[in-house]
Design a protein around this motif. Structure first.
Motif, PDB file in Angstrom:
ATOM      1  N   GLY A 207       0.192  -1.007   0.119  1.00  0.00           N
ATOM      2  CA  GLY A 207      -0.208  -0.270   0.126  1.00  0.00           C
ATOM      3  C   GLY A 207       1.110   1.264  -0.137  1.00  0.00           C
ATOM      4  N   VAL A 208       0.006   2.449   0.123  1.00  0.00           N
ATOM      5  CA  VAL A 208       0.782   3.502   0.283  1.00  0.00           C
ATOM      6  C   VAL A 208       1.793   3.572   1.621  1.00  0.00           C
ATOM      7  CG1 VAL A 208       1.120   6.143   0.755  1.00  0.00           C
ATOM      8  CG2 VAL A 208      -0.929   4.191  -1.056  1.00  0.00           C
ATOM      9  N   ASN A 209       3.296   3.788   1.953  1.00  0.00           N
ATOM     10  CA  ASN A 209       3.853   4.425   2.993  1.00  0.00           C
ATOM     11  C   ASN A 209       4.397   5.809   2.950  1.00  0.00           C
ATOM     12  OD1 ASN A 209       4.603   1.450   4.357  1.00  0.00           O
ATOM     13  ND2 ASN A 209       4.399   1.076   2.459  1.00  0.00           N
ATOM     14  N   LEU A 210       4.839   6.390   4.248  1.00  0.00           N
ATOM     15  CA  LEU A 210       5.593   7.380   4.213  1.00  0.00           C
ATOM     16  C   LEU A 210       7.003   7.614   4.608  1.00  0.00           C
ATOM     17  CD1 LEU A 210       5.177  10.532   4.077  1.00  0.00           C
ATOM     18  CD2 LEU A 210       4.145  11.224   5.440  1.00  0.00           C
ATOM     19  N   LEU A 211       7.415   7.411   3.970  1.00  0.00           N
ATOM     20  CA  LEU A 211       9.516   7.816   4.668  1.00  0.00           C
ATOM     21  C   LEU A 211       9.723   9.514   4.627  1.00  0.00           C
ATOM     22  CD1 LEU A 211      11.406   6.478   5.295  1.00  0.00           C
ATOM     23  CD2 LEU A 211      12.110   6.390   2.824  1.00  0.00           C
ATOM     24  N   ALA A 212       9.708   9.705   5.572  1.00  0.00           N
ATOM     25  CA  ALA A 212       9.910  11.073   6.083  1.00  0.00           C
ATOM     26  C   ALA A 212      11.434  11.401   7.395  1.00  0.00           C
ATOM     27  CB  ALA A 212       9.233  12.479   6.729  1.00  0.00           C
TER      28      ALA A 212
END
Length: 92
Positions: A29-34
């Protein structure tokens, strides 16, 4: 498909276990790497994406090779084109 939940409904719902693209780190799915600038987020995501696409285990060669590969779509919303050019490599 449901589009709204109450807090009580959400807490009482049993959801299936996630499928992992990178075991215990990144689910499908959608993942966020910040994170702060210049810590290697782009290189990490590139390495993880290549490993998943090739069916390898991104945790390293000592881990078992996965039998399935997956599709990856890199998306960088940094607004800086220089870094994107470095990731793309030399162009003819």
């Amino acid at each position: 498909m449901r589009t709204a939940w109450t807090a009580a409904e959400l807490m009482d719902t049993e959801f299936p276990d996630p499928k992992w693209a990178v075991p215990s780190l990144i689910s499908e799915g959608v993942n966020l790497l910040a994170g702060p600038p210049k810590v290697g987020k782009s290189w990490m995501s590139l390495g993880l994406g290549l490993s998943v696409a090739a069916g390898g285990d991104p945790r390293g060669p000592a881990c078992a090779r996965r039998s399935d590969s997956g599709h990856t779509v890199p998306f960088a919303a940094t607004g800086r084109q220089r870094g994107h050019r470095q990731l793309a490599g030399p162009q003819p």
